[in-house]
Design a protein around this motif. Sequence first.
Motif, PDB file in Angstrom:
ATOM      1  N   MET A   1      46.000  13.245  -3.448  1.00  0.00           N
ATOM      2  CA  MET A   1      45.843  13.031  -4.926  1.00  0.00           C
ATOM      3  C   MET A   1      44.485  12.925  -5.193  1.00  0.00           C
ATOM      4  O   MET A   1      43.394  12.727  -4.652  1.00  0.00           O
ATOM      5  N   SER A   2      44.108  13.714  -6.595  1.00  0.00           N
ATOM      6  CA  SER A   2      42.934  13.704  -7.117  1.00  0.00           C
ATOM      7  C   SER A   2      42.873  12.821  -8.514  1.00  0.00           C
ATOM      8  O   SER A   2      43.508  12.534  -8.955  1.00  0.00           O
ATOM      9  N   TYR A   3      41.646  12.284  -8.643  1.00  0.00           N
ATOM     10  CA  TYR A   3      41.142  11.696  -9.740  1.00  0.00           C
ATOM     11  C   TYR A   3      40.843  12.346 -10.910  1.00  0.00           C
ATOM     12  O   TYR A   3      40.015  13.341 -10.863  1.00  0.00           O
ATOM     13  N   TYR A   4      41.482  12.345 -12.143  1.00  0.00           N
ATOM     14  CA  TYR A   4      41.332  12.988 -13.299  1.00  0.00           C
ATOM     15  C   TYR A   4      40.832  12.129 -14.488  1.00  0.00           C
ATOM     16  O   TYR A   4      41.461  10.949 -14.662  1.00  0.00           O
ATOM     17  N   ARG A   5      40.045  12.482 -15.375  1.00  0.00           N
ATOM     18  CA  ARG A   5      39.824  11.652 -16.433  1.00  0.00           C
ATOM     19  C   ARG A   5      39.935  12.817 -17.801  1.00  0.00           C
ATOM     20  O   ARG A   5      39.547  13.893 -17.830  1.00  0.00           O
ATOM     21  N   LEU A   6      40.855  12.180 -18.753  1.00  0.00           N
ATOM     22  CA  LEU A   6      41.147  12.836 -19.959  1.00  0.00           C
ATOM     23  C   LEU A   6      40.312  12.353 -21.185  1.00  0.00           C
ATOM     24  O   LEU A   6      40.459  11.241 -21.621  1.00  0.00           O
ATOM     25  N   TYR A   7      39.498  13.085 -21.623  1.00  0.00           N
ATOM     26  CA  TYR A   7      38.733  12.661 -22.777  1.00  0.00           C
ATOM     27  C   TYR A   7      39.168  13.174 -23.994  1.00  0.00           C
ATOM     28  O   TYR A   7      39.546  14.352 -24.205  1.00  0.00           O
ATOM     29  N   PHE A   8      39.385  12.339 -25.144  1.00  0.00           N
ATOM     30  CA  PHE A   8      39.621  12.509 -26.469  1.00  0.00           C
ATOM     31  C   PHE A   8      38.530  12.861 -27.227  1.00  0.00           C
ATOM     32  O   PHE A   8      37.546  12.134 -27.319  1.00  0.00           O
ATOM     33  N   MET A   9      38.236  13.962 -27.933  1.00  0.00           N
ATOM     34  CA  MET A   9      37.038  14.476 -28.617  1.00  0.00           C
ATOM     35  C   MET A   9      37.388  14.460 -29.967  1.00  0.00           C
ATOM     36  O   MET A   9      38.383  14.797 -30.484  1.00  0.00           O
ATOM     37  N   SER A  10      36.260  13.983 -31.021  1.00  0.00           N
ATOM     38  CA  SER A  10      36.405  13.876 -32.209  1.00  0.00           C
ATOM     39  C   SER A  10      36.234  15.245 -32.800  1.00  0.00           C
ATOM     40  O   SER A  10      35.301  16.049 -32.365  1.00  0.00           O
ATOM     41  N   SER A  11      37.079  15.618 -33.623  1.00  0.00           N
ATOM     42  CA  SER A  11      37.020  16.858 -34.477  1.00  0.00           C
ATOM     43  C   SER A  11      35.870  17.124 -35.209  1.00  0.00           C
ATOM     44  O   SER A  11      35.409  18.205 -35.461  1.00  0.00           O
ATOM     45  N   PHE A  12      35.383  16.094 -35.702  1.00  0.00           N
ATOM     46  CA  PHE A  12      34.136  16.204 -36.669  1.00  0.00           C
ATOM     47  C   PHE A  12      32.724  16.054 -36.056  1.00  0.00           C
ATOM     48  O   PHE A  12      31.962  16.878 -36.165  1.00  0.00           O
ATOM     49  N   SER A  13      32.725  15.285 -34.900  1.00  0.00           N
ATOM     50  CA  SER A  13      31.387  15.071 -34.387  1.00  0.00           C
ATOM     51  C   SER A  13      31.223  15.806 -32.992  1.00  0.00           C
ATOM     52  O   SER A  13      30.076  16.021 -32.546  1.00  0.00           O
ATOM     53  N   GLY A  14      32.386  15.919 -32.323  1.00  0.00           N
ATOM     54  CA  GLY A  14      32.440  16.378 -30.941  1.00  0.00           C
ATOM     55  C   GLY A  14      31.932  15.369 -29.865  1.00  0.00           C
ATOM     56  O   GLY A  14      32.216  15.591 -28.732  1.00  0.00           O
ATOM     57  N   HIS A  15      31.932  14.212 -30.359  1.00  0.00           N
ATOM     58  CA  HIS A  15      31.934  12.928 -29.481  1.00  0.00           C
ATOM     59  C   HIS A  15      32.932  12.436 -28.825  1.00  0.00           C
ATOM     60  O   HIS A  15      34.207  12.799 -29.330  1.00  0.00           O
ATOM     61  N   ILE A  16      33.139  11.791 -27.923  1.00  0.00           N
ATOM     62  CA  ILE A  16      34.127  11.260 -27.154  1.00  0.00           C
ATOM     63  C   ILE A  16      34.678  10.058 -27.805  1.00  0.00           C
ATOM     64  O   ILE A  16      33.965   9.043 -28.178  1.00  0.00           O
TER      65      ILE A  16
ATOM     66  N   GLU B   1      39.410  17.351 -23.358  1.00  0.00           N
ATOM     67  CA  GLU B   1      38.924  17.855 -22.106  1.00  0.00           C
ATOM     68  C   GLU B   1      39.355  17.082 -21.007  1.00  0.00           C
ATOM     69  O   GLU B   1      39.081  16.036 -20.797  1.00  0.00           O
ATOM     70  N   LEU B   2      39.715  17.880 -19.999  1.00  0.00           N
ATOM     71  CA  LEU B   2      40.169  17.396 -18.900  1.00  0.00           C
ATOM     72  C   LEU B   2      39.286  17.508 -17.573  1.00  0.00           C
ATOM     73  O   LEU B   2      38.747  18.731 -17.425  1.00  0.00           O
ATOM     74  N   TRP B   3      38.875  16.500 -17.022  1.00  0.00           N
ATOM     75  CA  TRP B   3      37.847  16.690 -15.851  1.00  0.00           C
ATOM     76  C   TRP B   3      38.522  16.042 -14.546  1.00  0.00           C
ATOM     77  O   TRP B   3      39.131  15.072 -14.585  1.00  0.00           O
ATOM     78  N   CYS B   4      37.956  16.652 -13.524  1.00  0.00           N
ATOM     79  CA  CYS B   4      38.143  16.197 -12.107  1.00  0.00           C
ATOM     80  C   CYS B   4      36.767  15.925 -11.706  1.00  0.00           C
ATOM     81  O   CYS B   4      36.222  17.003 -11.082  1.00  0.00           O
ATOM     82  N   LEU B   5      36.386  14.841 -11.474  1.00  0.00           N
ATOM     83  CA  LEU B   5      35.032  14.280 -11.328  1.00  0.00           C
ATOM     84  C   LEU B   5      33.840  15.209 -12.154  1.00  0.00           C
ATOM     85  O   LEU B   5      33.777  15.032 -13.273  1.00  0.00           O
ATOM     86  N   HIS B   6      33.344  16.239 -11.470  1.00  0.00           N
ATOM     87  CA  HIS B   6      32.088  16.801 -12.186  1.00  0.00           C
ATOM     88  C   HIS B   6      32.773  18.188 -12.417  1.00  0.00           C
ATOM     89  O   HIS B   6      31.758  18.685 -13.012  1.00  0.00           O
ATOM     90  N   ARG B   7      33.840  18.312 -12.610  1.00  0.00           N
ATOM     91  CA  ARG B   7      34.243  19.668 -12.670  1.00  0.00           C
ATOM     92  C   ARG B   7      35.358  19.635 -14.129  1.00  0.00           C
ATOM     93  O   ARG B   7      36.407  18.973 -13.953  1.00  0.00           O
ATOM     94  N   ARG B   8      35.141  20.340 -14.924  1.00  0.00           N
ATOM     95  CA  ARG B   8      35.814  20.540 -16.171  1.00  0.00           C
ATOM     96  C   ARG B   8      37.115  21.469 -15.808  1.00  0.00           C
ATOM     97  O   ARG B   8      36.809  22.430 -15.551  1.00  0.00           O
ATOM     98  N   VAL B   9      38.257  20.986 -15.903  1.00  0.00           N
ATOM     99  CA  VAL B   9      39.410  21.709 -15.614  1.00  0.00           C
ATOM    100  C   VAL B   9      40.020  22.434 -16.903  1.00  0.00           C
ATOM    101  O   VAL B   9      40.348  23.728 -16.514  1.00  0.00           O
ATOM    102  N   ARG B  10      40.009  21.871 -17.774  1.00  0.00           N
ATOM    103  CA  ARG B  10      40.468  22.629 -18.968  1.00  0.00           C
ATOM    104  C   ARG B  10      40.138  21.748 -20.493  1.00  0.00           C
ATOM    105  O   ARG B  10      39.964  20.725 -20.368  1.00  0.00           O
TER     106      ARG B  10
END
Length: 94
Positions: free
Chosen positions: A1-16, A44-53
């Motif tokens: 199993m790997s740890y993932y983090r899914l970030y939701f990004m603002s369409s206007f500012s690009g901030h998380i 943006e889907l990340w696995c530690l320091h690697r952006r997956v998609r």
Amino acid sequence: MSYYRLYFMSSFSGHIEGFEEFDAEDDAQAVKLAETRQGALGMELWCLHRRVRQFAALDLASQLLEQRHKLKEVKHQLETELPDDVSRPENRKA
């Protein structure tokens, strides 16, 4: 199993705007899970320091129109399948 983090990004500012954390067997499973969360915000889907998609924000107006069209089709199909004297509001006695 790997740890993932899914970030939701603002369409206007690009901030998380927020994020969700989860474990998955591999990138393919993580992407499938992330796709179920896709909506009005880019992601943006990340696995530690690697952006997956990266995922683009969905055009919700188009999705709503498509869903409305599908519902109308289902309603029409149900109405044509019902016998004339059953479950139609105009045939119910008050």
